[in-house]
Design a protein around this motif. Structure first.
Motif, PDB file in Angstrom:
ATOM      1  N   VAL A   6       0.867  -1.177   0.000  1.00  0.00           N
ATOM      2  CA  VAL A   6       0.000   0.000   0.000  1.00  0.00           C
ATOM      3  C   VAL A   6       0.906   1.230   0.000  1.00  0.00           C
ATOM      4  CG1 VAL A   6      -1.851   1.268   1.134  1.00  0.00           C
ATOM      5  CG2 VAL A   6      -1.751  -1.228   1.322  1.00  0.00           C
ATOM      6  N   PHE A   7       0.820   1.965  -1.078  1.00  0.00           N
ATOM      7  CA  PHE A   7       1.642   3.151  -1.249  1.00  0.00           C
ATOM      8  C   PHE A   7       0.796   4.388  -0.993  1.00  0.00           C
ATOM      9  CE2 PHE A   7       2.854   6.704  -3.870  1.00  0.00           C
ATOM     10  CZ  PHE A   7       4.195   6.847  -3.564  1.00  0.00           C
ATOM     11  N   GLY A  55       4.501   7.378   2.394  1.00  0.00           N
ATOM     12  CA  GLY A  55       5.358   6.192   2.454  1.00  0.00           C
ATOM     13  C   GLY A  55       4.651   4.945   1.969  1.00  0.00           C
ATOM     14  N   LEU A  56       5.314   3.825   2.173  1.00  0.00           N
ATOM     15  CA  LEU A  56       4.853   2.535   1.649  1.00  0.00           C
ATOM     16  C   LEU A  56       4.815   1.538   2.783  1.00  0.00           C
ATOM     17  CD1 LEU A  56       4.518   0.536  -0.879  1.00  0.00           C
ATOM     18  CD2 LEU A  56       6.983   0.240  -0.705  1.00  0.00           C
ATOM     19  N   VAL A  57       3.775   0.698   2.796  1.00  0.00           N
ATOM     20  CA  VAL A  57       3.797  -0.438   3.717  1.00  0.00           C
ATOM     21  C   VAL A  57       3.578  -1.704   2.906  1.00  0.00           C
ATOM     22  CG1 VAL A  57       1.354  -0.184   4.336  1.00  0.00           C
ATOM     23  CG2 VAL A  57       2.877  -1.472   5.829  1.00  0.00           C
ATOM     24  N   GLU A  58       4.332  -2.728   3.261  1.00  0.00           N
ATOM     25  CA  GLU A  58       4.342  -3.963   2.475  1.00  0.00           C
ATOM     26  C   GLU A  58       4.147  -5.159   3.392  1.00  0.00           C
ATOM     27  OE1 GLU A  58       8.278  -4.799   1.044  1.00  0.00           O
ATOM     28  OE2 GLU A  58       7.599  -6.277  -0.424  1.00  0.00           O
ATOM     29  N   ALA A  59       3.258  -6.055   2.998  1.00  0.00           N
ATOM     30  CA  ALA A  59       3.183  -7.371   3.636  1.00  0.00           C
ATOM     31  C   ALA A  59       3.891  -8.328   2.694  1.00  0.00           C
ATOM     32  CB  ALA A  59       1.732  -7.793   3.868  1.00  0.00           C
ATOM     33  N   LYS A  60       5.086  -8.734   3.091  1.00  0.00           N
ATOM     34  CA  LYS A  60       5.967  -9.474   2.197  1.00  0.00           C
ATOM     35  C   LYS A  60       5.538 -10.930   2.007  1.00  0.00           C
ATOM     36  CE  LYS A  60       9.883  -7.944   4.443  1.00  0.00           C
ATOM     37  NZ  LYS A  60      11.325  -7.669   4.594  1.00  0.00           N
TER      38      LYS A  60
END
Lengths: 331, 331, 331, 331
Positions: B241-242, B246-251
């Protein structure tokens, strides 16, 4: 199907009760505890019966095996009762904090011929088992150096420290076992040094909370183990096995896989808060090995004797903390 | 304590049975299945009773809630029976493959006033929930772009494809839901394109196995979803989610944390082999939300209406695959 | 040894000057710039001579090749001068922002027979070249889906936007080129959608700053490219190539490898602050390919024609942004 | 602008020549080597002049500073010549393999008042400098335990081992320096153990190729350093600093960021093949510190005295290898 009784209804007993109830090859019979009410609460929620006497537990007509999760100072006694009754036993570590008494117990149990196993549960961690498989397959060549980190999240209470046997016997012993198990090599000498940095009063008990142990294996390979009681950032274990053909690493576990990208830094999921969250799946896996061995008529592993070997390393390490020099492992 | 009956004793029913047995707030009463023997096998191993008629299941004097894990074409009927009986319902997705019939069912159930929830279990994944928490807290600012990957390990059988409703309705729908749930924004239009690359015969069913859907959200933010039926390398999901801050990532998740260092390459643990291994903990967590809401008198979420919204996006995406143009989401 | 003249002494000219001075097969002769003082400053610090006329630059008795780093609207003119003089040319992209004029220029230069190359420097990134090697070797099987992210750290000034040609032609074009170069497949159609989210005034220029382009390749494979002008968290590129036999990924680069473990989170090194830090090594590598090809008598790659193909995709994507539908790539 | 002469035109001399030519504050004057032809080749390619006598090098009317990259046994002599001439010196480590002679040299140079620095280049690694910044800022609290790994890719030739001074003095010394530099704490005692596992003939030189050194710092903190001559998988360094408030880690570097996802495993880019690839940027950074200090009239760091301290730890570690016990660090 194995009929199993559980001795001990404390925290770890409750963990085992859950595994016993979920294992399809187990008929979970009894829960025994010195506190009967506690035994009943645990028994009822897992379809077992609480019993108030050890005679009921060690009745071979009703029980095939016991899971010994009693207090540490009762392990040896309960193992001997199992041996006398001809009932298999899966025992929490240690056999006994006193090495000599542990040795006598192992000899006694072995003479009885019962199947017996010590619950060194980390051997059943998915990653550590994979590391062993890779080492056994020769994929890293001859083992030359190991690095193991054992870091608990926070200081145990001083009352615990007082009866723990010390950091080497209580905490590092799991990693002495892992190092020799993974490599298939005996420890011949160990040198340990440590400090009481997280809690200076630990020194009053002749103990340390931050330490390094260096083990020399039979082939000349070296093992480095750092043990920390209070990491402050969560539960942290990792293992590296370096050999003539490469390196294999079981990396730190994170509690999640979330990353936040900001200007200059990326903030990622941290470590598990506690040891239990990290090693939880290993309890069921260790039980499965024990039950599977009984079903197949194999000897379960780790045996009492293997546990004794790890304990002997811990004993030498404890001596080294005091002597300031390398100590031989006397097995 | 909620008295719950389970409808459906197939693979996913067995998963739910385990969660029902383990949840301390659940009194796991009944298992119903058209195949009574199958119901009995499942019931007996979890301390429940098998029942042979739906009348027993939908008896409000004995049952507070049902968990509907029947075959897809029975969901709507079982939801209506719950509504009629005044029994709460946790239903596997979809409500009905036909959007119109799903709409009618939701209106019917809502009119009855029962608590009802659709089991969009991915919302209960630890990492996805963390991503939502971060987005809700404004830590990435205004949402501007999402990227979601949904990749199954291997082609389902063609018989499954035939009744699945197509990739958008069957697979991508979970990610349409995640995108709108995480952002709190409605989908207004969607454009989809795809190919039958893994299994050309999928085209015979008017379906695709490799696709990209681009969703436009209410605030102008864009969502990119790639859906793959056969990855070949395991089960693979990830979310980014950008936003303006900033950006958050569920890897991606790996099945382990083992790394082998060789000359020129490092070989690490791979992905989970299948979807179940990856999402397993979410089932118990979704059940806990449902039961917790009943205990507290809250409306459980995701509601039927939320599920309907995701289904409407899937419907528009399915139209877009055929039309080759962007389609509005008609809610 | 190639005698090379540099045209343009701006920021990127200075980057090239450094590469020219360091390349052992280059005799760095001249620097030309419309601002002679700027040319002199750059020339003197790299052992070259500043020249004030293009006639000196395009003198084949003194110069074997030119590196064209002039302003965008001069590229075509300088390419034609090189063609006329029979001097090889390495040209910054684009050939010309106007596709028709670019086509004419390429035809003109090809007719002259000079060696000419466009500086699509990302092709010379270590990781992207490795991805191509893996794809070419068939290690991921048939290509089925690509995902590329292109995210700049901050909004360029609106004056730049005004002359950039738009996000597709200016930013995304590099990734259109990478996608077709890595796969060896032509783009047949493209669909693009975007918003002006980071800077709403971008819309006044008919442009977008946050966009998704979906490209269909000749074999039916799909390509997803998200382009972002302002990430806020640094410079961010990544590429995935998914095929019938697996996935290969060129991951995000971090500026360092430092991790801080705290309670609940791990804070790691962030992304590179700017694009230059990330792609810096590619300039010398691209120059090395150009010079190496001249030394060996090979045609350097990427050729002008290859650059034209990427430009044609960008042109179709620009049309799609306006039309809201998929557009064919007209080559 | 500093006028600098380079002594030594071997491999590392060539590295320095490149940095000298690129540093804008350096006027790269001379290259001296016992092999004049080698000096000339290096000088000509970097715009410097080769000189055939040390008198020309140590002429303060022409030279402000020397960079001493001569053979190890000449370092002390060249430092004294610099001191005599009043010329600043940047010297490769060690000052002298003999600790006593090193001490005398440092005293001599300090008495002269020239600016002098030892090229412990790892201090200028981006990640290690970041680790120090974090530790200095108190972000990990009080330092309690460090772990450092130093692993070269392949066995150096035995001729090198013969003159190296042994693994502690030659390889581990960099990490003794890093540990005390990062923490700002003195080493008080060290215990080392090792084996000749990669190359048994190393034992013929009284040396080891695989070793563990445990250092005790002034505050009771412990440092663990494993040193390996032949990793087989590339060049591998990492550092962890554990403190009362958390952990900071400078992770292993990979040569790239490419990952291939296959069934069961992910194959990622490996380590750098050699040490030079890993530490290359540190040489220019160390030179920049030296030159910057001269320009600003500051004392450059690491000073000779700091290097002497690291050497004293290596000396004690070498004694410990022989004695088998902890040895005090005599400074």
């Amino acid at each position: 199907m194995q009929r199993i009784a559980l001795i001990g209804a404390g925290f770890i007993g409750a963990v085992h009760a859950k595994s016993l109830a979920a294992n399809p090859d187990v008929d979970f019979r009894y829960v025994y505890d010195v506190d009967l009410a506690r035994a009943e609460t645990l028994a009822v929620s897992h379809g077992a019966a609480a019993v108030s006497s050890l005679a009921q537990v060690f009745d071979a007509s009703q029980v095939d095996a016991v899971l010994i999760a009693s207090s540490t100072n009762k392990h040896a006694e309960h193992l001997r009762l199992a041996a006398d009754a001809g009932i298999a036993a899966l025992c929490e570590k240690p056999i006994d904090l006193d090495l000599e008494r542990a040795r006598e117990t192992v000899a006694y149990v072995e003479a009885s011929g019962i199947a017996a196993m010590v619950d060194f549960n980390r051997r059943f961690d998915r990653d550590y088992a994979e590391v062993k498989r890779i080492v056994d397959a020769g994929e890293v060549g001859d083992v030359e150096l190991l690095q193991l980190s054992s870091r608990g999240p926070s200081m145990p209470p001083l009352e615990y420290i007082a009866v723990s046997g010390g950091q080497m016997r209580d905490q590092t012993v799991h990693f002495f076992d892992l190092a020799t198990w993974i490599t298939g090599l005996d420890a011949v000498a160990v040198s340990a040094t440590g400090s009481a940095l997280a809690e200076p009063r630990v020194a009053d008990y002749g103990d340390v909370d931050t330490s390094i142990a260096t083990v020399r294996l039979a082939n000349g390979a070296l093992v480095q183990i750092d043990s920390i009681r209070r990491s402050g950032y969560g539960y942290d274990e990792r293992i590296e096995v370096f050999g003539s053909e490469g390196l294999v690493e079981a990396k730190r576990h994170r509690a999640g896989q979330v990353a936040r990208y900001g200007s200059g830094t990326v903030t990622e999921s941290g470590m598990h808060a506690g040891w239990f969250e990290r090693v939880q799946p290993t309890y069921a896996a260790a039980l499965a090995e024990f039950v599977g061995a009984l079903e197949d008529g194999r000897s379960p592993s780790p045996s009492l004797r293997e546990a004794l070997r790890a304990q002997a390393v811990a004993e030498a390490a404890t001596r080294s903390l005091a002597s300031g020099r390398e100590e031989p492992v006397l097995s």
